[in-house]
Write an enzyme that holds these catalytic residues in place. Structure first.
Site, mmCIF file in Angstrom:
data_model
loop_
_atom_site.group_PDB
_atom_site.id
_atom_site.type_symbol
_atom_site.label_atom_id
_atom_site.label_comp_id
_atom_site.label_asym_id
_atom_site.label_seq_id
_atom_site.Cartn_x
_atom_site.Cartn_y
_atom_site.Cartn_z
ATOM 1 C CG ASP A 87 7.167 5.209 -12.059
ATOM 2 O OD1 ASP A 87 7.734 4.106 -12.185
ATOM 3 O OD2 ASP A 87 5.934 5.364 -12.221
ATOM 4 C CE LYS A 146 -5.025 -2.044 1.070
ATOM 5 N NZ LYS A 146 -5.000 -0.611 0.716
ATOM 6 C CB SER A 183 -0.955 -0.046 1.203
ATOM 7 O OG SER A 183 -1.957 0.928 1.094
#
Length: 453
Positions: free
Chosen positions: A314, A328, A303
């Site tokens: 990224d 998740k 999460s």
């Protein structure tokens, strides 16, 4: 006599439910108020009222109306994903305590697995971790009562309690010939969400969960380590998110923001309604220096941890080391209800800055590093994709076009360093050695071979 009492009760429930439906109608968007949909809802509510009336008036023993209604709500939510749950007042109160970081219990987090539950996190330095309970262990029973048939909220409530009180947990693990009973003494579980150490000018900061003010305490810990380093700049940082089950979205954003310059996307969320579609961006202030950064993850990183790892990966700000994360990729909102109970409702999926959906998949590390030396195959650990009723990653255009990260393995591990030679934590040792190789200007073993996460 029984029938007439039943009918009076039925009529009163019909009236109450009809009134409730009328009051709720303005809350729904216009497209949801189609006559056929309303008719179907009303018919189903009538069936519910009739069943409730028959149970209340004809069941062999007297029934607890509050228990019936809570059971009905839990049954309804039980048809949805495993992270949407109803919390009775006492459980909801404990959940709010959790986010503040202190409660009485054993220090376990659970996730549904089949018709039972498995350990998704065993918080360090708690009765559970001291007893040797691991992520992936199946919780078979609590105080002799089997966990099957109990809700997640009920299980968490039973594990909680005053410090000093005993609780008996029955655990099953791969390799056990039979379940084992562990008697634990509940303790004050104070989750100090951030702790750190210094290794030759390189900081290791472990974030255990994302609670209120986690980002504040993380910055405070980094400043403490800088002072310990003689007020000299840190040579690098290992951000350790292993076995961090997540927590508050806003804190995941704030932690990511520590290492990102301004106006970069950290995470976007997309729900069914426009109000649940958001984008969180970094702010151009108080950014940490541009030292080398490694993020450690494993199957227990879930999460909010995956939001941080995904954002830093990224944007190329960090190298991700470890094993595949939990997967998740959903956002829950918590709603406090009139009687003090709470509803945790899944309202959106979240995506990394490059549009990757984490749901079911998790974050793939840049370099796969096993827990122990010589271990090659990934361990078979419970992840989101293994949970009953988990929903699928949305096959939207953004998700389809998102880049795929393929985990690699070092052809040979980073050069050994005398500062880390006595560490027994293999993944941490590799991360520190890797950073030391980078900052010394020596060429780290960047060649890598493909690995299946």
């Amino acid at each position: 006599m029984v029938e007439s009492a039943s009918m009076r009760s039925l009529h009163s429930w019909r009236a109450a439910l009809a009134a409730g439906l009328w009051l709720l109608a303005p809350m729904f968007p216009a497209q949801a108020r189609e006559p056929s949909a309303n008719t179907l809802s009303y018919e189903q509510l009538e069936v519910f009222a009739r069943v409730l009336s028959y149970v209340e008036n004809n069941y062999v023993d007297p029934v607890d109306e509050r228990q019936l209604m809570q059971g009905a709500i839990q049954g309804m939510l039980g048809t949805l994903d495993p992270h949407t749950v109803f919390m009775p007042p006492e459980v909801f109160k404990e959940m709010k305590i959790d986010t503040s970081g202190e409660y009485g219990g054993v220090g376990l987090e659970l996730a549904p697995a089949g018709d039972g539950f498995r350990v998704s996190a065993s918080i360090e330095d708690t009765p559970a971790s001291r007893a040797g309970i691991r992520v992936g262990d199946e919780l078979v029973a609590i105080d002799g009562e089997r966990t099957r048939g109990l809700s997640h909220a009920e299980l968490m409530q039973r594990m909680r309690g005053p410090a000093g009180k005993r609780v008996l947990l029955t655990i099953m693990r791969e390799g056990f010939s039979a379940p084992r009973e562990l008697a634990l003494i509940r303790d004050h579980v104070r989750i100090i969400s951030v702790e750190g150490a210094l290794y030759g000018g390189i900081a290791h900061v472990k974030v255990k969960s994302f609670q209120d003010r986690t980002a504040f305490y993380l910055r405070k810990e980094l400043d403490r380590l800088r002072a310990q380093n003689g007020d000299k700049p840190l040579r690098g940082v290992v951000l350790d998110l292993r076995n961090n089950p997540g927590g508050l979205l806003e804190q995941a954003v704030a932690v990511s923001d520590l290492w990102l310059p301004g106006n970069l996307t950290i995470v976007s969320t997309r729900g069914r309604n426009p109000s649940q579609t958001t984008e969180e961006r970094s702010k151009d202030r108080d950014t940490e220096p541009d030292y080398p950064l490694v993020v450690l993850v494993n199957a227990g990183s879930a999460s909010a941890s995956e939001i941080v790892a995904g954002a830093l990966q990224d944007h190329g700000r960090a190298t991700i080391l470890g094993t595949q994360t939990f997967g998740k990729g959903s956002v829950q909102t918590v709603i406090e209800l009139e009687d003090g109970s709470g509803l945790k409702l899944t309202v959106a999926r979240y995506y990394t800055p490059k549009g990757r959906s984490i749901q079911e998949k998790g974050i793939t590390p840049d370099y796969q590093v096993a827990e122990s030396t010589g271990e090659r195959a990934a361990k078979d650990e419970t992840r989101e994709k293994d949970l009953e009723r988990h929903f699928k990653a949305e096959p939207g255009a953004a998700a389809e076009d998102a880049p795929v990260v393929n985990a690699k393995r070092f052809t040979e591990e980073p050069r050994a360093w005398d500062v880390t030679s006595k560490l027994t934590d293999h993944q941490l040792q590799v991360a520190l050695n890797y950073l030391n190789g980078l900052v010394r200007g020596t060429r780290p073993p960047m060649k890598a071979s493909s690995a299946t996460p």
